[in-house]
Design a protein around this motif. Structure first.
Motif, PDB file in Angstrom:
ATOM      1  N   LYS A 117       0.861  -1.180   0.000  1.00 58.88           N
ATOM      2  CA  LYS A 117       0.000   0.000   0.000  1.00 58.88           C
ATOM      3  C   LYS A 117       0.897   1.230   0.000  1.00 58.88           C
ATOM      4  CE  LYS A 117      -3.416   2.464   2.794  1.00 58.88           C
ATOM      5  NZ  LYS A 117      -4.171   2.463   4.076  1.00 58.88           N
ATOM      6  N   LEU A 118       0.719   2.113  -0.977  1.00 58.85           N
ATOM      7  CA  LEU A 118       1.616   3.254  -1.154  1.00 58.85           C
ATOM      8  C   LEU A 118       1.070   4.499  -0.476  1.00 58.85           C
ATOM      9  CD1 LEU A 118       4.156   4.447  -2.560  1.00 58.85           C
ATOM     10  CD2 LEU A 118       2.648   5.054  -4.478  1.00 58.85           C
ATOM     11  N   GLU A 119       1.929   5.163   0.295  1.00 55.57           N
ATOM     12  CA  GLU A 119       1.636   6.482   0.838  1.00 55.57           C
ATOM     13  C   GLU A 119       2.706   7.446   0.333  1.00 55.57           C
ATOM     14  OE1 GLU A 119       1.247   6.526   5.035  1.00 55.57           O
ATOM     15  OE2 GLU A 119      -0.676   5.455   5.029  1.00 55.57           O
ATOM     16  N   ILE A 120       2.330   8.702   0.125  1.00 53.22           N
ATOM     17  CA  ILE A 120       3.243   9.694  -0.427  1.00 53.22           C
ATOM     18  C   ILE A 120       3.481  10.779   0.601  1.00 53.22           C
ATOM     19  CG2 ILE A 120       3.626  11.347  -2.291  1.00 53.22           C
ATOM     20  CD1 ILE A 120       1.795   9.644  -4.031  1.00 53.22           C
ATOM     21  N   SER A 121       4.756  11.060   0.854  1.00 54.65           N
ATOM     22  CA  SER A 121       5.136  12.084   1.833  1.00 54.65           C
ATOM     23  C   SER A 121       5.849  13.219   1.100  1.00 54.65           C
ATOM     24  CB  SER A 121       6.058  11.481   2.899  1.00 54.65           C
ATOM     25  OG  SER A 121       6.509  12.472   3.799  1.00 54.65           O
ATOM     26  N   PRO A 122       5.202  14.386   0.948  1.00 52.33           N
ATOM     27  CA  PRO A 122       5.840  15.501   0.235  1.00 52.33           C
ATOM     28  C   PRO A 122       6.872  16.207   1.098  1.00 52.33           C
ATOM     29  CG  PRO A 122       3.672  16.162   1.006  1.00 52.33           C
ATOM     30  CD  PRO A 122       3.825  14.706   1.365  1.00 52.33           C
ATOM     31  N   SER A 123       7.873  16.772   0.444  1.00 55.40           N
ATOM     32  CA  SER A 123       8.935  17.494   1.136  1.00 55.40           C
ATOM     33  C   SER A 123       9.669  18.339   0.117  1.00 55.40           C
ATOM     34  CB  SER A 123       9.891  16.517   1.828  1.00 55.40           C
ATOM     35  OG  SER A 123      11.018  17.175   2.357  1.00 55.40           O
ATOM     36  N   ASP A 124      10.472  19.288   0.601  1.00 56.68           N
ATOM     37  CA  ASP A 124      11.368  19.998  -0.300  1.00 56.68           C
ATOM     38  C   ASP A 124      12.441  19.033  -0.796  1.00 56.68           C
ATOM     39  OD1 ASP A 124       9.980  22.324  -0.043  1.00 56.68           O
ATOM     40  OD2 ASP A 124      11.384  23.290   1.327  1.00 56.68           O
ATOM     41  N   PHE A 125      12.960  19.292  -1.996  1.00 56.25           N
ATOM     42  CA  PHE A 125      13.900  18.365  -2.620  1.00 56.25           C
ATOM     43  C   PHE A 125      15.148  18.156  -1.774  1.00 56.25           C
ATOM     44  CE2 PHE A 125      17.308  17.191  -5.558  1.00 56.25           C
ATOM     45  CZ  PHE A 125      16.714  16.143  -6.247  1.00 56.25           C
ATOM     46  N   ASP A 126      15.650  19.237  -1.158  1.00 58.91           N
ATOM     47  CA  ASP A 126      16.891  19.106  -0.408  1.00 58.91           C
ATOM     48  C   ASP A 126      16.720  18.344   0.901  1.00 58.91           C
ATOM     49  OD1 ASP A 126      15.377  21.163   0.677  1.00 58.91           O
ATOM     50  OD2 ASP A 126      17.112  22.272   1.392  1.00 58.91           O
ATOM     51  N   GLY A 127      15.478  18.000   1.274  1.00 55.50           N
ATOM     52  CA  GLY A 127      15.244  17.228   2.481  1.00 55.50           C
ATOM     53  C   GLY A 127      14.971  15.760   2.236  1.00 55.50           C
ATOM     54  N   LYS A 181      24.997  35.058 -13.938  1.00 53.99           N
ATOM     55  CA  LYS A 181      24.318  34.628 -12.712  1.00 53.99           C
ATOM     56  C   LYS A 181      23.286  33.577 -13.082  1.00 53.99           C
ATOM     57  CE  LYS A 181      22.283  36.319  -8.434  1.00 53.99           C
ATOM     58  NZ  LYS A 181      21.879  37.518  -7.652  1.00 53.99           N
ATOM     59  N   LEU A 182      23.451  32.366 -12.543  1.00 61.21           N
ATOM     60  CA  LEU A 182      22.603  31.240 -12.914  1.00 61.21           C
ATOM     61  C   LEU A 182      21.716  30.811 -11.743  1.00 61.21           C
ATOM     62  CD1 LEU A 182      25.156  28.982 -14.836  1.00 61.21           C
ATOM     63  CD2 LEU A 182      23.675  30.779 -15.735  1.00 61.21           C
ATOM     64  N   GLY A 183      20.543  30.319 -12.082  1.00 67.93           N
ATOM     65  CA  GLY A 183      19.631  29.760 -11.094  1.00 67.93           C
ATOM     66  C   GLY A 183      19.565  28.251 -11.226  1.00 67.93           C
ATOM     67  N   VAL A 184      19.652  27.535 -10.107  1.00 69.14           N
ATOM     68  CA  VAL A 184      19.583  26.069 -10.099  1.00 69.14           C
ATOM     69  C   VAL A 184      18.790  25.629  -8.873  1.00 69.14           C
ATOM     70  CG1 VAL A 184      21.727  25.637 -11.377  1.00 69.14           C
ATOM     71  CG2 VAL A 184      21.796  25.963  -8.901  1.00 69.14           C
ATOM     72  N   GLN A 185      18.284  24.395  -8.927  1.00 68.98           N
ATOM     73  CA  GLN A 185      17.574  23.850  -7.776  1.00 68.98           C
ATOM     74  C   GLN A 185      18.572  23.341  -6.749  1.00 68.98           C
ATOM     75  OE1 GLN A 185      15.002  20.414  -8.389  1.00 68.98           O
ATOM     76  NE2 GLN A 185      13.546  21.216  -6.895  1.00 68.98           N
ATOM     77  N   LEU A 186      18.336  23.687  -5.496  1.00 64.08           N
ATOM     78  CA  LEU A 186      19.236  23.316  -4.408  1.00 64.08           C
ATOM     79  C   LEU A 186      19.330  21.796  -4.282  1.00 64.08           C
ATOM     80  CD1 LEU A 186      20.929  24.398  -2.005  1.00 64.08           C
ATOM     81  CD2 LEU A 186      18.853  24.193  -0.599  1.00 64.08           C
ATOM     82  N   GLY A 187      20.551  21.284  -4.253  1.00 64.69           N
ATOM     83  CA  GLY A 187      20.773  19.859  -4.079  1.00 64.69           C
ATOM     84  C   GLY A 187      20.626  19.034  -5.342  1.00 64.69           C
ATOM     85  N   SER A 188      20.454  19.665  -6.488  1.00 63.45           N
ATOM     86  CA  SER A 188      20.235  18.943  -7.740  1.00 63.45           C
ATOM     87  C   SER A 188      21.547  18.713  -8.481  1.00 63.45           C
ATOM     88  CB  SER A 188      19.275  19.727  -8.646  1.00 63.45           C
ATOM     89  OG  SER A 188      19.875  20.948  -9.077  1.00 63.45           O
ATOM     90  N   THR A 189      21.517  17.811  -9.480  1.00 63.06           N
ATOM     91  CA  THR A 189      22.704  17.601 -10.316  1.00 63.06           C
ATOM     92  C   THR A 189      22.977  18.820 -11.181  1.00 63.06           C
ATOM     93  OG1 THR A 189      21.302  16.510 -11.974  1.00 63.06           O
ATOM     94  CG2 THR A 189      22.428  15.102 -10.379  1.00 63.06           C
ATOM     95  N   GLN A 190      21.946  19.596 -11.482  1.00 57.39           N
ATOM     96  CA  GLN A 190      22.146  20.838 -12.226  1.00 57.39           C
ATOM     97  C   GLN A 190      23.004  21.821 -11.421  1.00 57.39           C
ATOM     98  OE1 GLN A 190      18.919  19.466 -11.960  1.00 57.39           O
ATOM     99  NE2 GLN A 190      19.128  18.521 -13.986  1.00 57.39           N
ATOM    100  N   GLU A 191      22.820  21.827 -10.090  1.00 55.73           N
ATOM    101  CA  GLU A 191      23.652  22.681  -9.246  1.00 55.73           C
ATOM    102  C   GLU A 191      25.114  22.235  -9.324  1.00 55.73           C
ATOM    103  OE1 GLU A 191      23.471  24.449  -4.711  1.00 55.73           O
ATOM    104  OE2 GLU A 191      23.068  22.315  -5.015  1.00 55.73           O
ATOM    105  N   THR A 192      25.330  20.925  -9.300  1.00 59.56           N
ATOM    106  CA  THR A 192      26.692  20.394  -9.402  1.00 59.56           C
ATOM    107  C   THR A 192      27.329  20.775 -10.734  1.00 59.56           C
ATOM    108  OG1 THR A 192      26.084  18.525  -7.986  1.00 59.56           O
ATOM    109  CG2 THR A 192      28.077  18.303  -9.311  1.00 59.56           C
ATOM    110  N   ALA A 193      26.546  20.646 -11.816  1.00 56.34           N
ATOM    111  CA  ALA A 193      27.077  20.983 -13.143  1.00 56.34           C
ATOM    112  C   ALA A 193      27.391  22.475 -13.245  1.00 56.34           C
ATOM    113  CB  ALA A 193      26.070  20.581 -14.216  1.00 56.34           C
ATOM    114  N   ALA A 194      26.541  23.304 -12.664  1.00 57.78           N
ATOM    115  CA  ALA A 194      26.755  24.750 -12.754  1.00 57.78           C
ATOM    116  C   ALA A 194      27.991  25.184 -11.976  1.00 57.78           C
ATOM    117  CB  ALA A 194      25.522  25.491 -12.238  1.00 57.78           C
TER     118      ALA A 194
END
Length: 486
Positions: free
Chosen positions: A79-89, A147-160
């Motif tokens: 049985k699946l339950e979904i727990s939302p959170s910010d990506f960096d958490g 000046k670039l914008g990226v999502q915190l904790g994402s691979t895009q941040e690493t690439a930037a």
């Protein structure tokens, strides 16, 4: 007698905690079928088409990752339950066992492999450069010094971070990055291709350019805690989905039926008409905010009263405990206390505390630290002659405190109590960081759907103002009544 009064307050406090737990724990948890194991999925629902909230319809989290997770769970009998959170958490939620697995467009990296286990990949995405029309960038070399914008904790941040001379703005949510780009706070964004296509289709002012795929990119995968037996189970179903074409059908359906928001950016004008389909969704946040405020305020007042009695007690350990408690909770940030309580309880006590209950406890414990001093001051402000006269008449200590001292103390500190309640109403917006669907969280969801930030923020700002106005008006009425009763 003092111990009797304190005991009654502690009993009332325990009853309130039990009631709060009953109210905040989802009813599905209380009726869970013992024969069906429930597994919890962590996700950051602000990344369409992978995961987003259907704010106009059911209000549930939908998207490609959700479809895949539901399919696998059904196949495995969970049985699946979904727990939302910010990506960096999300990684922290895995490590503290708040969730059993994470699906949130999460790329496999060597750094993440040190903390979690990954399944086989289910989608290989590419990065894109998103910019405003007329200011397009065709390659990563053109971004040097920008000046670039990226999502915190994402691979895009690493690439930037590997680009020379760039200044990074790292934010939790993609909609916030889009707004930063529209406002000119950044020159461009680096985001994943399907997400970029969705935003570009929804807004004619946005353009995107594909970035060549990096060598060794392993794509998106499902993350599990280290050593989780679910990894092999999920991999077996993923393999079957790839071989029989089910996975590709889900991908085609998600990317081919994405609903774009209106492309009109509004031209700098304010149009509250865009909020009409979301009114019901937004207004439901009032109930969550009020429930949280009432329970945390009541909990904070009762526990604060206990602490104030401890401070006035002749027993040194009680005075020491209340002093240290107040020092800790007033000396550390409320947001830090909230996050510690939310993540520490599952890790230390193996109890997956619901987000709203964690928020109520954190705010109540914090509020009690401040209220204890306020209540203590109110008690000490009562004329000593009241106590002396009560003792001379043989009135028991408990009766004296409940019937004589406390009513006068509360009347003296009523403005301070109202200020604390007002602060709780406004500070309740902090609970959005752990996924509680309060007013601010819901406005962020609407912002993601409409690509407009000002209208939902102004709307919930008006709601907060009305709630505070009603609260202060009720407090004035109560204060006038108490004055007339003198």
């Amino acid at each position: 007698m003092k111990k009797g009064l304190t005991g009654r307050i502690v009993t009332a406090l325990a009853c309130l905690i039990i009631l709060a737990g009953y109210l905040f724990v989802p009813s599905a948890d209380r009726r869970a079928d013992a024969e069906t194991r429930t597994i919890t999925m962590g996700t950051s629902p602000d990344y369409p088409p992978y995961e987003s909230v259907d704010a106009v319809g059911s209000g549930e989290i939908v998207g490609l990752d959700i479809d895949i997770a539901k399919y696998i769970s059904d196949k495995l009998g969970y049985k699946l339950e979904i727990s939302p959170s910010d990506f960096d958490g999300l990684i922290a939620a895995l490590q503290t066992r708040r969730v059993d697995f994470v699906m949130s467009g999460m790329s496999v990296t060597e750094e993440r492999k040190q903390s979690v286990d990954f399944s086989d990949s289910y989608y290989l995405a590419r990065n894109t450069i998103v910019s405003l029309s007329g200011h397009e960038y065709k390659s990563l070399d053109e971004l040097k010094g920008k000046k670039l914008g990226v999502q915190l904790g994402s691979t895009q941040e690493t690439a930037a971070k590997e680009l020379e001379g760039v200044t990074l703005l790292s934010l939790n949510k993609i909609p916030d990055l889009i707004q930063a780009l529209q406002a000119g706070r950044v020159d461009a964004l680096i985001v994943e291709d399907a997400v970029a296509a969705g935003y570009a289709n929804a807004n004619e002012n946005l353009k995107f350019t594909m970035v060549p795929a990096a060598g060794g990119d392993e794509g998106y995968a499902i993350a599990f805690p280290k050593g989780s037996p679910l990894r092999e189970e999920f991999n077996s179903v993923l393999s079957q989905m790839k071989s029989d074409g089910t996975l590709q059908q889900m991908i085609d359906a998600s990317f081919g039926t994405e609903t774009a928001a209106p492309s009109d950016s509004g031209g700098g004008t304010i149009d509250f008409g865009v909020l009409k389909p979301y009114m019901s969704f937004l207004l439901k946040g009032i109930y969550v905010t009020l429930l949280f405020t009432i329970v945390s305020a009541a909990f904070g007042f009762i526990w604060g009263a206990v602490l104030s009695l401890f401070k006035l007690s002749n027993i040194p350990p009680l005075r020491w405990f209340s002093t240290v408690y107040t020092s800790i909770f007033r000396g550390t940030p409320l947001l830090l206390q909230l996050l510690l309580l939310f993540y520490a309880i599952p890790q230390l006590f193996h109890y997956n505390i619901p987000p709203l209950l964690a928020a109520g406890l954190a705010f109540g414990l914090n509020s009690a630290a401040y209220l204890s001093e306020t209540i203590r001051g109110g008690i000490l402000a009562v004329d000593k002659g009241q106590r002396e006269a009560s003792l001379a008449l043989g009135i028991p200590y408990r009766t004296m405190m409940i019937s004589i001292i406390m009513p006068q103390a509360i009347k003296n500190i009523l403005p301070a109590l109202v200020n604390e309640c007002v602060a709780l109403v406004k500070e309740s917006s902090l609970v959005s960081v752990i996924g509680v669907a309060d007013l601010l969280r819901r406005s962020n969801i609407v912002q993601a759907d409409t690509y407009r930030a000002l209208e939902p923020l102004l709307f919930i700002g008006a709601i907060y103002y009305v709630l505070v106005l009603v609260l202060t008006s009720l407090a004035r009425l109560l204060e006038r009544r108490m004055r007339r009763s003198d």
